[in-house]
Design an enzyme around this catalytic site. Sequence first.
Site, PDB file in Angstrom:
ATOM      1  N   TYR A  53       0.836  -1.198   0.000  1.00  0.00           N
ATOM      2  CA  TYR A  53       0.000   0.000   0.000  1.00  0.00           C
ATOM      3  C   TYR A  53       0.876   1.256   0.000  1.00  0.00           C
ATOM      4  O   TYR A  53       1.625   1.505   0.941  1.00  0.00           O
ATOM      5  CB  TYR A  53      -0.973   0.016   1.203  1.00  0.00           C
ATOM      6  CG  TYR A  53      -2.028  -1.075   1.150  1.00  0.00           C
ATOM      7  CD1 TYR A  53      -2.252  -1.832   0.007  1.00  0.00           C
ATOM      8  CD2 TYR A  53      -2.828  -1.344   2.255  1.00  0.00           C
ATOM      9  CE1 TYR A  53      -3.215  -2.830  -0.041  1.00  0.00           C
ATOM     10  CE2 TYR A  53      -3.806  -2.338   2.214  1.00  0.00           C
ATOM     11  CZ  TYR A  53      -3.981  -3.074   1.061  1.00  0.00           C
ATOM     12  OH  TYR A  53      -4.947  -4.065   1.026  1.00  0.00           O
ATOM     13  N   SER A 208     -13.428  -4.354   0.002  1.00  0.00           N
ATOM     14  CA  SER A 208     -14.330  -3.561  -0.864  1.00  0.00           C
ATOM     15  C   SER A 208     -15.785  -4.009  -0.754  1.00  0.00           C
ATOM     16  O   SER A 208     -16.447  -4.275  -1.765  1.00  0.00           O
ATOM     17  CB  SER A 208     -13.866  -3.599  -2.321  1.00  0.00           C
ATOM     18  OG  SER A 208     -12.664  -2.896  -2.481  1.00  0.00           O
ATOM     19  N   PRO A 209     -16.328  -4.063   0.484  1.00  0.00           N
ATOM     20  CA  PRO A 209     -17.733  -4.480   0.645  1.00  0.00           C
ATOM     21  C   PRO A 209     -18.693  -3.519  -0.060  1.00  0.00           C
ATOM     22  O   PRO A 209     -19.779  -3.925  -0.480  1.00  0.00           O
ATOM     23  CB  PRO A 209     -17.948  -4.467   2.165  1.00  0.00           C
ATOM     24  CG  PRO A 209     -16.871  -3.573   2.700  1.00  0.00           C
ATOM     25  CD  PRO A 209     -15.698  -3.744   1.795  1.00  0.00           C
ATOM     26  N   LEU A 210     -18.284  -2.237  -0.181  1.00  0.00           N
ATOM     27  CA  LEU A 210     -19.131  -1.242  -0.868  1.00  0.00           C
ATOM     28  C   LEU A 210     -18.612  -1.007  -2.285  1.00  0.00           C
ATOM     29  O   LEU A 210     -18.837   0.062  -2.861  1.00  0.00           O
ATOM     30  CB  LEU A 210     -19.143   0.080  -0.072  1.00  0.00           C
ATOM     31  CG  LEU A 210     -19.461  -0.031   1.429  1.00  0.00           C
ATOM     32  CD1 LEU A 210     -19.415   1.354   2.101  1.00  0.00           C
ATOM     33  CD2 LEU A 210     -20.825  -0.672   1.652  1.00  0.00           C
ATOM     34  N   ALA A 211     -17.917  -2.005  -2.815  1.00  0.00           N
ATOM     35  CA  ALA A 211     -17.323  -1.906  -4.156  1.00  0.00           C
ATOM     36  C   ALA A 211     -16.442  -0.660  -4.280  1.00  0.00           C
ATOM     37  O   ALA A 211     -16.449   0.030  -5.305  1.00  0.00           O
ATOM     38  CB  ALA A 211     -18.400  -1.935  -5.238  1.00  0.00           C
ATOM     39  N   GLY A 212     -15.717  -0.370  -3.198  1.00  0.00           N
ATOM     40  CA  GLY A 212     -14.811   0.778  -3.201  1.00  0.00           C
ATOM     41  C   GLY A 212     -15.547   2.107  -3.322  1.00  0.00           C
ATOM     42  O   GLY A 212     -14.964   3.109  -3.755  1.00  0.00           O
ATOM     43  N   GLY A 213     -16.823   2.156  -2.948  1.00  0.00           N
ATOM     44  CA  GLY A 213     -17.645   3.376  -3.048  1.00  0.00           C
ATOM     45  C   GLY A 213     -18.394   3.457  -4.377  1.00  0.00           C
ATOM     46  O   GLY A 213     -19.306   4.269  -4.525  1.00  0.00           O
ATOM     47  N   PHE A 216     -22.304   3.444  -4.977  1.00  0.00           N
ATOM     48  CA  PHE A 216     -23.105   4.675  -4.840  1.00  0.00           C
ATOM     49  C   PHE A 216     -23.036   5.566  -6.076  1.00  0.00           C
ATOM     50  O   PHE A 216     -23.895   6.405  -6.275  1.00  0.00           O
ATOM     51  CB  PHE A 216     -22.611   5.503  -3.636  1.00  0.00           C
ATOM     52  CG  PHE A 216     -22.533   4.730  -2.371  1.00  0.00           C
ATOM     53  CD1 PHE A 216     -23.688   4.421  -1.659  1.00  0.00           C
ATOM     54  CD2 PHE A 216     -21.306   4.290  -1.876  1.00  0.00           C
ATOM     55  CE1 PHE A 216     -23.618   3.689  -0.483  1.00  0.00           C
ATOM     56  CE2 PHE A 216     -21.233   3.554  -0.704  1.00  0.00           C
ATOM     57  CZ  PHE A 216     -22.380   3.257  -0.006  1.00  0.00           C
ATOM     58  N   THR A 217     -21.994   5.401  -6.868  1.00  0.00           N
ATOM     59  CA  THR A 217     -21.718   6.417  -7.896  1.00  0.00           C
ATOM     60  C   THR A 217     -21.648   5.892  -9.328  1.00  0.00           C
ATOM     61  O   THR A 217     -21.768   6.681 -10.268  1.00  0.00           O
ATOM     62  CB  THR A 217     -20.350   7.090  -7.604  1.00  0.00           C
ATOM     63  OG1 THR A 217     -19.364   6.059  -7.476  1.00  0.00           O
ATOM     64  CG2 THR A 217     -20.372   7.910  -6.326  1.00  0.00           C
TER      65      THR A 217
HETATM   66  N1  LIG Z   1      -6.611  -8.093   0.007  1.00  0.00           N
HETATM   67  C1  LIG Z   1      -6.745  -7.296  -1.046  1.00  0.00           C
HETATM   68  O1  LIG Z   1      -6.322  -7.598  -2.171  1.00  0.00           O
HETATM   69  C2  LIG Z   1      -7.415  -5.969  -0.846  1.00  0.00           C
HETATM   70  C3  LIG Z   1      -7.768  -5.189  -1.958  1.00  0.00           C
HETATM   71  C4  LIG Z   1      -8.397  -3.965  -1.726  1.00  0.00           C
HETATM   72  C5  LIG Z   1      -8.656  -3.549  -0.423  1.00  0.00           C
HETATM   73  N2  LIG Z   1      -8.278  -4.318   0.631  1.00  0.00           N
HETATM   74  C6  LIG Z   1      -8.532  -3.889   2.040  1.00  0.00           C
HETATM   75  O2  LIG Z   1      -9.931  -3.676   2.188  1.00  0.00           O
HETATM   76  C7  LIG Z   1     -10.142  -2.364   2.693  1.00  0.00           C
HETATM   77  C8  LIG Z   1     -11.482  -1.872   2.220  1.00  0.00           C
HETATM   78  O3  LIG Z   1     -11.500  -1.759   0.792  1.00  0.00           O
HETATM   79  P1  LIG Z   1     -12.173  -0.463   0.156  1.00  0.00           P
HETATM   80  O4  LIG Z   1     -11.462   0.741   0.639  1.00  0.00           O
HETATM   81  O5  LIG Z   1     -12.272  -0.662  -1.293  1.00  0.00           O
HETATM   82  O6  LIG Z   1     -13.621  -0.588   0.880  1.00  0.00           O
HETATM   83  P2  LIG Z   1     -15.017   0.101   0.687  1.00  0.00           P
HETATM   84  O7  LIG Z   1     -15.501   0.349   2.075  1.00  0.00           O
HETATM   85  O8  LIG Z   1     -15.845  -0.743  -0.236  1.00  0.00           O
HETATM   86  O9  LIG Z   1     -14.745   1.472  -0.069  1.00  0.00           O
HETATM   87  C9  LIG Z   1     -14.246   2.598   0.600  1.00  0.00           C
HETATM   88  C10 LIG Z   1     -14.427   3.801  -0.302  1.00  0.00           C
HETATM   89  O10 LIG Z   1     -15.818   4.038  -0.445  1.00  0.00           O
HETATM   90  C11 LIG Z   1     -16.109   5.377  -0.073  1.00  0.00           C
HETATM   91  N3  LIG Z   1     -17.418   5.382   0.616  1.00  0.00           N
HETATM   92  C12 LIG Z   1     -17.765   4.721   1.722  1.00  0.00           C
HETATM   93  N4  LIG Z   1     -19.044   4.974   2.058  1.00  0.00           N
HETATM   94  C13 LIG Z   1     -19.510   5.802   1.128  1.00  0.00           C
HETATM   95  C14 LIG Z   1     -20.767   6.423   0.918  1.00  0.00           C
HETATM   96  N5  LIG Z   1     -21.800   6.227   1.763  1.00  0.00           N
HETATM   97  N6  LIG Z   1     -20.901   7.214  -0.160  1.00  0.00           N
HETATM   98  C15 LIG Z   1     -19.881   7.416  -1.013  1.00  0.00           C
HETATM   99  N7  LIG Z   1     -18.631   6.860  -0.853  1.00  0.00           N
HETATM  100  C16 LIG Z   1     -18.462   6.062   0.210  1.00  0.00           C
HETATM  101  C17 LIG Z   1     -14.999   5.781   0.864  1.00  0.00           C
HETATM  102  O11 LIG Z   1     -14.842   7.190   0.828  1.00  0.00           O
HETATM  103  P3  LIG Z   1     -14.678   8.028   2.213  1.00  0.00           P
HETATM  104  O12 LIG Z   1     -13.309   7.748   2.708  1.00  0.00           O
HETATM  105  O13 LIG Z   1     -14.854   9.442   1.754  1.00  0.00           O
HETATM  106  O14 LIG Z   1     -15.753   7.586   3.154  1.00  0.00           O
HETATM  107  C18 LIG Z   1     -13.814   5.055   0.276  1.00  0.00           C
HETATM  108  O15 LIG Z   1     -13.230   5.800  -0.798  1.00  0.00           O
HETATM  109  C19 LIG Z   1      -8.922  -1.566   2.213  1.00  0.00           C
HETATM  110  O16 LIG Z   1      -8.680  -0.418   2.994  1.00  0.00           O
HETATM  111  C20 LIG Z   1      -7.830  -2.589   2.397  1.00  0.00           C
HETATM  112  O17 LIG Z   1      -7.406  -2.606   3.737  1.00  0.00           O
HETATM  113  C21 LIG Z   1      -7.678  -5.528   0.440  1.00  0.00           C
END
Ligand SMILES: NC(=O)c1ccc[n+]([C@@H]2O[C@H](COP(=O)([O-])OP(=O)(O)OC[C@H]3O[C@@H](n4cnc5c(N)ncnc54)[C@H](OP(=O)(O)O)[C@@H]3O)[C@@H](O)[C@H]2O)c1
Length: 297
Positions: A53, A208-213, A216-217
């Site tokens: 990261y 990425s439970p929220l598909a990385g945001g 919503f968009t």
């Molecule tokens: N093992 C792997 O290969 C792998 C790969 C990817 C990720 N990961 C891990 O999984 C974690 C989570 O992944 P992720 O970051 O993709 O998770 P996520 O929770 O699906 O997405 C987070 C993103 O969504 C945005 N978001 C959340 N709620 C929102 C809402 N209500 N409206 C609009 N945007 C919203 C956040 O923005 P804000 O910050 O502005 O809220 C942030 O940019 C990572 O941090 C990492 O630790 C692991």
Amino acid sequence: MKKIKFSEELLLSSIVQGFWRLDSWNFSKEDLASFMNKCIELDVTTFDTAEIYAGGACESMMGEAFSFDKSIRNKVEIVSKTGISIQNINGKNFTYYDTTYKRVKESCHASLKRLNTDYIDLYLIHREDPCIDFYETARALIDLKKEGLIIEAGVSNFDPYKFNALNNASENILVTNQIELSPVCFEHFKSGMIDVLTEKKIHPMIWSPLAGGNIFTSDEERYKKAFDKIKEIADRYNEKPEAIIYAWIMHHPVAALAISGSSNIERLGIAVHALDIKIKHSEWYEIYSASGEMVIR
Ligand SMILES: NC(=O)c1ccc[n+]([C@@H]2O[C@H](COP(=O)([O-])OP(=O)(O)OC[C@H]3O[C@@H](n4cnc5c(N)ncnc54)[C@H](OP(=O)(O)O)[C@@H]3O)[C@@H](O)[C@H]2O)c1
């Protein structure tokens, strides 16, 4: 919040805070320590990161926060990952997988240094390496455990074949597979990985439970279809759509943990609140089939 038992030595929080995007949050070490303490107040004690990261910068920033507020480290469980290497080859950066014994050991030592800690609670092989020697990688993980540098080991993004192969080679050392899953991502249903984990009673960690945001968009049709259904179900419960997504993930018998990637503590609070929402079994299938990617026959 209920803790999930991974082993006698390792309990993780059902909702995990992810730090993949940390380098874009513009947090000072004081801000980050304050954010971490707010996570702990919400009982979100498990923090997810990886050597890759921001090229190690995310681990370094976390390490600086742990040094700034020394009370934090002992209250949290650190998850980090190895196995992706970036090397400068003929003046250009080249990214590839390296899960060899030497590299896994060296990488762990480098992560410990960046994180300013003596041990990593859960250490994962980050991605499927097509050139993996299961016995060599297993030996590295077993040795790191024996040396007390990691408490437990697991993998991420592995399919059932590679998961079983590394697990067999390591005499069942693996305690998790960190995988992507959301109402628009079904790779691990299709591969049978979720079935293998359910059968073995191994808890996956969901990224990425929220598909990385993007849920919503995104203008993509399957995202819009999924979101419309989620919103419709959220209205039935008078809850936010994101809360329903977490409740959908938690409904599955595999007993997953969800990793929230938000920088916003209120959004993390919604994920924690979602643990109390029980959707109907029929609603799980409504969301499962909403994007059109998965068909109920
Ligand atoms: N093992 C792997 O290969 C792998 C790969 C990817 C990720 N990961 C891990 O999984 C974690 C989570 O992944 P992720 O970051 O993709 O998770 P996520 O929770 O699906 O997405 C987070 C993103 O969504 C945005 N978001 C959340 N709620 C929102 C809402 N209500 N409206 C609009 N945007 C919203 C956040 O923005 P804000 O910050 O502005 O809220 C942030 O940019 C990572 O941090 C990492 O630790 C692991």
